[in-house]
Motif scaffolding. Structure first.
Motif, PDB file in Angstrom:
ATOM      1  N   ALA A  84       0.845  -1.203   0.000  1.00  0.00           N
ATOM      2  CA  ALA A  84       0.000   0.000   0.000  1.00  0.00           C
ATOM      3  C   ALA A  84       0.874   1.245   0.000  1.00  0.00           C
ATOM      4  N   ASN A  85       1.927   1.222   0.804  1.00  0.00           N
ATOM      5  CA  ASN A  85       2.791   2.398   0.912  1.00  0.00           C
ATOM      6  C   ASN A  85       3.553   2.681  -0.382  1.00  0.00           C
ATOM      7  N   LEU A  86       4.080   1.628  -1.036  1.00  0.00           N
ATOM      8  CA  LEU A  86       4.821   1.857  -2.287  1.00  0.00           C
ATOM      9  C   LEU A  86       3.875   2.270  -3.408  1.00  0.00           C
ATOM     10  N   SER A  87       2.648   1.741  -3.391  1.00  0.00           N
ATOM     11  CA  SER A  87       1.662   2.128  -4.406  1.00  0.00           C
ATOM     12  C   SER A  87       1.334   3.610  -4.264  1.00  0.00           C
ATOM     13  N   ASN A  88       1.055   4.035  -3.037  1.00  0.00           N
ATOM     14  CA  ASN A  88       0.753   5.456  -2.840  1.00  0.00           C
ATOM     15  C   ASN A  88       1.993   6.330  -3.036  1.00  0.00           C
ATOM     16  N   ALA A  89       3.175   5.782  -2.774  1.00  0.00           N
ATOM     17  CA  ALA A  89       4.402   6.564  -3.017  1.00  0.00           C
ATOM     18  C   ALA A  89       4.504   6.903  -4.504  1.00  0.00           C
ATOM     19  N   SER A  90       4.217   5.935  -5.384  1.00  0.00           N
ATOM     20  CA  SER A  90       4.317   6.241  -6.822  1.00  0.00           C
ATOM     21  C   SER A  90       3.202   7.195  -7.244  1.00  0.00           C
ATOM     22  N   ALA A  91       2.020   7.073  -6.636  1.00  0.00           N
ATOM     23  CA  ALA A  91       0.924   8.000  -6.957  1.00  0.00           C
ATOM     24  C   ALA A  91       1.233   9.415  -6.468  1.00  0.00           C
ATOM     25  N   ILE A  92       1.891   9.519  -5.316  1.00  0.00           N
ATOM     26  CA  ILE A  92       2.270  10.842  -4.771  1.00  0.00           C
ATOM     27  C   ILE A  92       3.248  11.529  -5.733  1.00  0.00           C
ATOM     28  N   ILE A  93       4.202  10.767  -6.269  1.00  0.00           N
ATOM     29  CA  ILE A  93       5.149  11.361  -7.235  1.00  0.00           C
ATOM     30  C   ILE A  93       4.384  11.889  -8.451  1.00  0.00           C
ATOM     31  N   MET A  94       3.526  11.056  -9.010  1.00  0.00           N
ATOM     32  CA  MET A  94       2.796  11.453 -10.223  1.00  0.00           C
ATOM     33  C   MET A  94       1.911  12.670  -9.978  1.00  0.00           C
ATOM     34  N   ALA A  95       1.367  12.782  -8.756  1.00  0.00           N
ATOM     35  CA  ALA A  95       0.491  13.911  -8.449  1.00  0.00           C
ATOM     36  C   ALA A  95       1.282  15.205  -8.247  1.00  0.00           C
ATOM     37  N   VAL A 125       4.722  15.843  -9.284  1.00  0.00           N
ATOM     38  CA  VAL A 125       5.781  16.196 -10.245  1.00  0.00           C
ATOM     39  C   VAL A 125       5.186  16.197 -11.644  1.00  0.00           C
ATOM     40  N   GLU A 126       5.419  17.299 -12.342  1.00  0.00           N
ATOM     41  CA  GLU A 126       4.812  17.428 -13.674  1.00  0.00           C
ATOM     42  C   GLU A 126       5.680  16.799 -14.763  1.00  0.00           C
ATOM     43  N   ARG A 127       5.059  16.531 -15.883  1.00  0.00           N
ATOM     44  CA  ARG A 127       5.749  16.074 -17.103  1.00  0.00           C
ATOM     45  C   ARG A 127       6.493  14.750 -16.920  1.00  0.00           C
ATOM     46  N   LEU A 128       5.827  13.806 -16.230  1.00  0.00           N
ATOM     47  CA  LEU A 128       6.342  12.443 -16.128  1.00  0.00           C
ATOM     48  C   LEU A 128       5.385  11.513 -16.862  1.00  0.00           C
ATOM     49  N   ASN A 129       5.889  10.438 -17.450  1.00  0.00           N
ATOM     50  CA  ASN A 129       4.986   9.441 -18.011  1.00  0.00           C
ATOM     51  C   ASN A 129       5.052   8.114 -17.252  1.00  0.00           C
ATOM     52  N   TRP A 130       6.023   8.002 -16.332  1.00  0.00           N
ATOM     53  CA  TRP A 130       6.137   6.747 -15.563  1.00  0.00           C
ATOM     54  C   TRP A 130       6.873   7.029 -14.257  1.00  0.00           C
ATOM     55  N   ALA A 131       6.381   6.463 -13.162  1.00  0.00           N
ATOM     56  CA  ALA A 131       7.070   6.578 -11.873  1.00  0.00           C
ATOM     57  C   ALA A 131       6.790   5.319 -11.073  1.00  0.00           C
ATOM     58  N   GLY A 132       7.831   4.665 -10.620  1.00  0.00           N
ATOM     59  CA  GLY A 132       7.578   3.464  -9.824  1.00  0.00           C
ATOM     60  C   GLY A 132       8.833   2.733  -9.420  1.00  0.00           C
ATOM     61  N   PHE A 133       8.615   1.493  -8.980  1.00  0.00           N
ATOM     62  CA  PHE A 133       9.674   0.723  -8.335  1.00  0.00           C
ATOM     63  C   PHE A 133       9.989  -0.568  -9.075  1.00  0.00           C
ATOM     64  N   TYR A 134      11.255  -0.916  -9.094  1.00  0.00           N
ATOM     65  CA  TYR A 134      11.683  -2.274  -9.413  1.00  0.00           C
ATOM     66  C   TYR A 134      12.369  -2.814  -8.164  1.00  0.00           C
ATOM     67  N   ILE A 135      11.984  -4.031  -7.783  1.00  0.00           N
ATOM     68  CA  ILE A 135      12.506  -4.632  -6.553  1.00  0.00           C
ATOM     69  C   ILE A 135      13.475  -5.762  -6.912  1.00  0.00           C
ATOM     70  N   LEU A 136      14.621  -5.781  -6.228  1.00  0.00           N
ATOM     71  CA  LEU A 136      15.618  -6.819  -6.501  1.00  0.00           C
ATOM     72  C   LEU A 136      15.182  -8.136  -5.853  1.00  0.00           C
ATOM     73  N   ARG A 137      14.986  -9.151  -6.711  1.00  0.00           N
ATOM     74  CA  ARG A 137      14.582 -10.480  -6.211  1.00  0.00           C
ATOM     75  C   ARG A 137      15.432 -11.533  -6.907  1.00  0.00           C
ATOM     76  N   ASP A 138      16.097 -12.360  -6.148  1.00  0.00           N
ATOM     77  CA  ASP A 138      16.915 -13.453  -6.693  1.00  0.00           C
ATOM     78  C   ASP A 138      17.784 -12.992  -7.864  1.00  0.00           C
ATOM     79  N   GLY A 139      18.465 -11.896  -7.688  1.00  0.00           N
ATOM     80  CA  GLY A 139      19.455 -11.462  -8.681  1.00  0.00           C
ATOM     81  C   GLY A 139      18.912 -10.755  -9.901  1.00  0.00           C
ATOM     82  N   GLU A 140      17.635 -10.395  -9.913  1.00  0.00           N
ATOM     83  CA  GLU A 140      17.141  -9.547 -11.011  1.00  0.00           C
ATOM     84  C   GLU A 140      16.100  -8.558 -10.474  1.00  0.00           C
TER      85      GLU A 140
END
Ligand code: SME
Length: 165
Positions: free
Chosen positions: A35-46, A48-63
């Protein structure tokens, strides 16, 4: 409820400060990391202007595996050292890329992206993933934004239990 109206009258730095204040308020009122990471990406989009993508990639088993984000559907998995995100993990360094088409090995998830800012998520010397921001504008990201997104990730590190995401 997030109050977004005040943003309209703010300058760049005030918006970035407000973004980090909203993040802190979200993280201190909810324990669930997804929930927190989902709202974190929504907070960025709300905020910061002129973005088309904001979010997270999580390191799992080497990728890197796609996490919560805002934007078009994106690549599910990115290898370490691949693209801008994989490079941020491999080097443990922030990647501020003014023109992604000049970045060797850039991975085009959304063809609208022209510039990118990737902050590696590092806690106690261990890399847990990245925060990835994309813009359709070349040279979009500023040093000031970089500083505020470093703070953004520091706030995440205070609250998120990355081992359980
Ligand atoms: N462009 C990134 C891939 C992720 S998408 O932008 C969401 C990269 O080269 O790592």
């Amino acid at each position: 409820m997030f109050k977004l109206d005040p943003i309209k009258k703010m300058n760049e730095e005030e918006r970035l400060k407000y973004m980090n204040m909203l993040l802190k308020s979200q993280l201190s009122s909810e324990k669930d990391d997804i929930a927190n990471l989902s709202n974190a990406s929504a907070i960025i989009m709300a905020c910061v202007e002129r973005l088309n993508w904001a979010g997270f990639y999580i390191l799992r088993d080497g990728e890197l595996v796609l996490g919560p984000f805002q934007g078009l559907p994106a690549c599910n998995r990115i290898g370490i050292g691949k693209g801008v995100c994989g490079t941020a993990v491999k080097t443990k360094e922030i990647q501020l890329v003014p023109d992604v088409h000049q970045f060797p090995g850039h991975i085009a998830c959304d063809e609208a992206s022209n510039s990118e800012l990737v902050i590696p998520i590092i806690k106690e010397d261990r890399v847990y993933g990245v925060l990835d921001l994309d813009s359709p504008e070349k040279g979009r990201f500023t040093e000031l934004e970089k500083e505020y997104f470093i703070k953004f990730v520091n706030i995440l590190n205070e609250y998120i239990d990355w081992n359980n995401v």
